[in-house]
Design an enzyme around this catalytic site. Structure first.
Site, mmCIF file in Angstrom:
data_model
loop_
_atom_site.group_PDB
_atom_site.id
_atom_site.type_symbol
_atom_site.label_atom_id
_atom_site.label_comp_id
_atom_site.label_asym_id
_atom_site.label_seq_id
_atom_site.Cartn_x
_atom_site.Cartn_y
_atom_site.Cartn_z
ATOM 1 N N SER A 206 0.768 -1.118 -0.110
ATOM 2 C CA SER A 206 -0.048 0.151 0.057
ATOM 3 C C SER A 206 0.755 1.281 -0.059
ATOM 4 C CB SER A 206 -0.920 -0.011 1.152
ATOM 5 O OG SER A 206 -1.875 1.000 0.945
ATOM 6 N N ASP A 302 -8.959 -3.520 -6.305
ATOM 7 C CA ASP A 302 -8.441 -3.120 -5.123
ATOM 8 C C ASP A 302 -9.505 -2.309 -4.130
ATOM 9 O OD1 ASP A 302 -7.286 -1.191 -3.133
ATOM 10 O OD2 ASP A 302 -5.278 -2.279 -3.709
ATOM 11 N N HIS A 369 -6.844 -6.244 -0.835
ATOM 12 C CA HIS A 369 -5.754 -5.101 -0.569
ATOM 13 C C HIS A 369 -4.472 -5.562 -0.067
ATOM 14 C CE1 HIS A 369 -4.272 -1.032 -1.048
ATOM 15 N NE2 HIS A 369 -3.915 -1.138 0.548
#
Length: 424
Positions: A206, A302, A369
């Site tokens: 991320s 995502d 994610h």
């Protein structure tokens, strides 16, 4: 009620309360913490190694950066940043994998002040970590990197390890020292043995994936010549797209982050000479200037980007997307068509990358994610697969040059190996 379920319930109630209290930046931080906790809880129920079994993995303690204040390398609250180091063994004694923690960003004094009272802004709230996924020392869960030296670098600056500023406003003091944290931590790890590495992989999830892109070439240049050094980006390719209402939500947010934290001067100089500096915080621009081999692990759906970039709350005042965002199986035909459009935009962003021979791709169609730091999605009997390859197998094939890897999944809902995230 199971412990994991109770944990998720408490976090859901906390997130709802914070979502009402904070502005956009803090809400995004809260959203990321909630998503992270829900993700961990989801895989806990499936038996992931975050729950320590008898004879299983042991927690890896937190090491605080030495002389952090003297180096100017401090967290948002002015305290020392930290990392977790597990030494390699056997054939992995001179090989290293570093993983940069994710956690969103903060874009205002208010949101950054709130953030510094969490593990994403202060080491006071950090604890020991169980290593899993790409950091696991279990060969069955991590076949190619299990015995390497493994480092998890904690995230406490709010700017993807890129800031260079300090703010003192009405008694509120914030330190945006991501650039110094990065430099000081790498220097400390070099003295701990990284300087003698034969092979090294910088990875991140991320916002940590974005930091990996930003620092990828720096990482390779800091290592001795001859070292095989590559970068792995997990769920860090944030798209520069408009939301469903036509607003440039993420573009405006990134501009605020870059300006507040003094990030522009630390971005690629060739990039900022051609476009607005905030544009150079987007991966689509960053990858144009990277020379180090990169592997991108991503999902074409995502959930964090869909919930916060494509369909942020402000773009959906009637909450018509709530059920869809909570569970992709609840999306109606029109919503699925929009999500397929998001997938198309993601794949378009990867087209230039596919021309580079050193670039690897694993783009599945799961509603998730971050997939590399959990054994459940990295390499297990239940992991998502493309062409019968797990993410770990694809990354290993790429890193060791066993084959070229360009794994692009078919559109949702075609992949039966996906385990999609579901929210309360």
């Amino acid at each position: 009620m199971a412990a994991a379920e109770m944990h998720r319930l408490r976090l859901w109630l906390w997130w709802r309360r914070k979502g009402r209290e904070y502005r956009v930046g803090a809400a995004w931080t809260a959203a990321f913490l909630f998503a992270l906790a829900i993700t961990v809880g989801f895989w806990l129920d499936g038996g992931d190694v975050h729950r320590r079994p008898i004879g299983g993995p042991v927690p890896v303690g937190l090491t605080l950066l030495r002389n952090a204040k003297q180096r100017g390398a401090v967290c948002l609250d002015g305290g020392s940043p930290g990392y977790h180091l597990q030494k390699g063994f056997g054939s992995g004694s001179n090989k290293w994998v570093l993983h940069l923690e994710g956690g969103g960003w903060c874009n205002t004094i208010e949101s950054c002040s709130s953030r510094k009272m969490t593990q994403l802004g202060s080491s006071n709230y950090m604890d020991a970590q169980f290593f899993s996924g790409i950091l696991s020392d279990d060969r069955a869960q991590n076949p190619d990197f299990f015995n390497w030296n493994k480092v998890k670098i904690r995230y406490c600056d709010g700017g993807s390890l890129s800031g260079n500023a300090e703010i003192n406003q009405n008694g509120t003091i914030l330190f945006f020292r991501g650039k110094y944290i990065w430099e000081a931590l790498i220097n400390e790890l070099l003295s701990a043995g990284l300087a003698y590495a034969k092979q090294a992989l910088l990875s991140g999830c991320s916002a940590g994936g974005l930091a990996t892109l930003i620092h990828c070439d720096d990482f390779r240049e800091l290592l001795p010549k001859g070292v095989v050094a590559k970068c792995l980006v997990d769920a860090g390719f944030f798209l520069d797209i408009k939301d469903i209402s036509g607003r440039s939500t993420i573009q405006s947010f990134y501009s605020d982050v870059v300006n507040l934290q003094g990030i522009a001067k630390n971005l690629n100089k060739d990039c900022i000479s051609k476009v607005d500096p905030s544009q150079c915080f987007f991966p689509q621009q960053i990858v144009k200037y990277i020379n180090t081999p990169v592997f991108i692990v991503h999902t074409a759906y995502d959930f964090w980007q869909i919930q916060n970039i494509l369909v942020p709350a402000a773009s959906d005042p009637r909450d018509s997307w709530t059920n869809c965002k909570h569970n992709i199986h609840n999306c109606d035909t029109n919503q699925i068509e929009i999500l397929h459009g998001f997938r198309t935009a993601m794949l378009d962003a990867f087209k230039e990358l596919q021309k580079e021979k050193d670039v690897g791709l694993f783009v599945d169609s799961c509603y998730v994610h971050c997939q590399t730091w959990m054994s459940k999605t990295w390499h297990s009997p239940d992991s998502p697969r493309i062409n019968n390859k797990t993410i770990a197998e694809a990354v290993g094939d790429w890193f060791f040059d066993r084959r070229a890897v360009r794994e692009i999944d078919c559109p949702y809902p075609c992949n039966p190996t996906c385990q999609h995230m579901e929210f309360g």
